[in-house]
Design a protein around this motif. Structure first.
Motif, PDB file in Angstrom:
ATOM      1  N   TYR A  19       0.831  -1.195   0.000  1.00  0.00           N
ATOM      2  CA  TYR A  19       0.000   0.000   0.000  1.00  0.00           C
ATOM      3  C   TYR A  19       0.878   1.261   0.000  1.00  0.00           C
ATOM      4  O   TYR A  19       0.606   2.228  -0.716  1.00  0.00           O
ATOM      5  CB  TYR A  19      -0.930  -0.001   1.225  1.00  0.00           C
ATOM      6  CG  TYR A  19      -1.659  -1.304   1.401  1.00  0.00           C
ATOM      7  CD1 TYR A  19      -2.746  -1.641   0.582  1.00  0.00           C
ATOM      8  CD2 TYR A  19      -1.267  -2.227   2.368  1.00  0.00           C
ATOM      9  CE1 TYR A  19      -3.413  -2.846   0.728  1.00  0.00           C
ATOM     10  CE2 TYR A  19      -1.923  -3.432   2.527  1.00  0.00           C
ATOM     11  CZ  TYR A  19      -2.995  -3.744   1.701  1.00  0.00           C
ATOM     12  OH  TYR A  19      -3.644  -4.950   1.850  1.00  0.00           O
ATOM     13  N   HIS A  70      -1.650  -9.874   1.278  1.00  0.00           N
ATOM     14  CA  HIS A  70      -2.179  -8.521   1.072  1.00  0.00           C
ATOM     15  C   HIS A  70      -2.822  -8.446  -0.313  1.00  0.00           C
ATOM     16  O   HIS A  70      -2.333  -9.064  -1.266  1.00  0.00           O
ATOM     17  CB  HIS A  70      -1.059  -7.478   1.144  1.00  0.00           C
ATOM     18  CG  HIS A  70      -0.261  -7.507   2.396  1.00  0.00           C
ATOM     19  ND1 HIS A  70      -0.754  -7.150   3.625  1.00  0.00           N
ATOM     20  CD2 HIS A  70       1.034  -7.864   2.617  1.00  0.00           C
ATOM     21  CE1 HIS A  70       0.171  -7.261   4.538  1.00  0.00           C
ATOM     22  NE2 HIS A  70       1.278  -7.699   3.953  1.00  0.00           N
ATOM     23  N   VAL A  72      -4.068  -5.430  -3.056  1.00  0.00           N
ATOM     24  CA  VAL A  72      -4.043  -3.997  -3.339  1.00  0.00           C
ATOM     25  C   VAL A  72      -4.330  -3.767  -4.822  1.00  0.00           C
ATOM     26  O   VAL A  72      -4.046  -4.636  -5.655  1.00  0.00           O
ATOM     27  CB  VAL A  72      -2.668  -3.395  -2.938  1.00  0.00           C
ATOM     28  CG1 VAL A  72      -1.552  -3.973  -3.787  1.00  0.00           C
ATOM     29  CG2 VAL A  72      -2.671  -1.868  -3.024  1.00  0.00           C
ATOM     30  N   ASP A 242      -4.910   1.635   1.035  1.00  0.00           N
ATOM     31  CA  ASP A 242      -5.277   0.670   2.069  1.00  0.00           C
ATOM     32  C   ASP A 242      -6.712   0.882   2.524  1.00  0.00           C
ATOM     33  O   ASP A 242      -7.011   0.927   3.718  1.00  0.00           O
ATOM     34  CB  ASP A 242      -4.320   0.779   3.268  1.00  0.00           C
ATOM     35  CG  ASP A 242      -4.497  -0.379   4.253  1.00  0.00           C
ATOM     36  OD1 ASP A 242      -5.064  -1.411   3.849  1.00  0.00           O
ATOM     37  OD2 ASP A 242      -4.073  -0.237   5.414  1.00  0.00           O
TER      38      ASP A 242
END
Length: 340
Positions: A19, A70, A72, A242
């Motif tokens: 992020y 994660h 993104v 984020d």
């Protein structure tokens, strides 16, 4: 940053937070408006989806949860990719020039030449890939903003192929058209090819330094953002990259849906249509290589009758190559109104 076009200004993010890294890249693109810029950076355990993709459809959600990956969204088009610390990302930022003449090869060529100088059988391939001995080691994408172009790409040095394959929901049609059986079968690691040509002692840190020198040349200036700049990067990270809205919120409930695959990539359209036949809301998804966001076009189509000639009249006002890459206006209309 250096003001002479003879110099390349080099930045590192100092982070493996996806992020933060994407916020850093965007900030540099939008605020460093002169000269040539090179960035090398890494994300840890991350899926990066393209600007125009439907995140929920692109990821293997159970696998992502189990492995703490994660997720993104980047600001460029193209398809979803997996990043780990065996992967090295590069970014070029420079003046765009005539966008009609803007090509991927302008930026992939120096990367290919750097790989070939190590003895690897490297080449540009397809719309936006770099391959070594026929195996994909890099995927690239571009974005233009205020006369500047960002071109960035991955370089699989020693990435885990099981994670690359498991994290993504591969489009079967994509592999049929490319005559490939799986993600795992298509990709390769640069480290393995280096072993074959006698450079087996080159680790990622050494490769990073080699690439930094090869892509920037002797006139490189290493630079850093100011404390105020870094505060702005963190703000952009927290308030955009984020957030659920940016990563997952680009979807709508739809009353019309169609998907097609063209030479220029996949294109999917979802439309909410009012009782009177006007478009209430529309979204375009796909791995096509757009140069600019689709938000303005999607807003312009709101309130337009969901009829081919009405939609075409709106599309005629836009530079389609900037919005949809190689996908043509006729192909967009055919996706929206098949057979019409």
């Amino acid at each position: 940053m250096a003001k002479s076009e003879n110099y390349v200004t080099y930045y590192e993010t100092g982070s493996t937070d996806p992020y933060y890294n994407l916020a850093f890249e965007q900030y540099v693109m939008e605020h460093c408006k002169e000269g040539d810029i090179l960035m090398l950076w890494q994300n840890d355990n991350t899926i990066v989806v393209g600007q125009n993709q439907n995140t929920q459809a692109e990821i293997n959600q159970e696998f992502v949860r189990e492995h703490g990956i994660h997720v993104v969204r980047r600001m460029t088009g193209g398809g979803a990719v997996y990043h780990d610390l065996g992967n090295l990302n590069y970014s070029f930022i420079t003046d765009a020039g005539d966008t009609k003449l803007l090509s991927m090869e302008r930026f992939t060529k120096p990367v290919v030449e750097a790989l070939r100088a190590l003895g690897l059988d490297a080449a540009s391939s397809g719309r936006n890939d770099i391959v070594v001995s026929g195996k994909k080691v890099s995927g690239t994408a571009q974005r233009i903003h205020d006369g500047r172009v960002l071109h960035h790409g991955t370089l699989l040095f020693r990435s885990d192929p099981e994670m690359v394959a498991g994290a993504l929901n591969a489009d079967p049609e994509k592999f049929r058209t490319k005559s490939a059986k799986s993600v795992r079968a298509r990709i390769g690691n640069i480290a393995d090819f280096l072993q074959e040509v006698g450079h087996g002692d080159m680790d990622l840190e050494t490769f990073w330094k080699y690439l930094k020198d090869a892509l920037s040349g002797s006139l490189m200036v290493e630079s850093e953002l100011t404390k105020e700049d870094l505060q702005a990067v963190r703000k952009l990270r927290d308030e955009k990259y984020d957030t659920w809205e940016w990563v997952f919120g680009h979807t709508i409930d739809f009353t019309y849906h169609n998907k097609a695959r063209w030479d220029g990539g996949s294109l999917e359209v979802q439309v909410n249509v009012a009782r009177g036949g006007e478009i209430q809301e529309i979204r375009f998804y796909g791995d096509f290589l757009s140069l600019t966001p689709l938000t303005e076009l999607e807003q312009a189509l709101s309130g337009v009758r969901f009829r081919k000639e009405d939609v075409k009249a709106v599309l005629d006002q836009y530079a389609m190559n900037e919005l949809f890459g190689p996908i043509t206006e006729e192909e967009v209309l055919e996706t929206m109104f098949p057979g019409a």
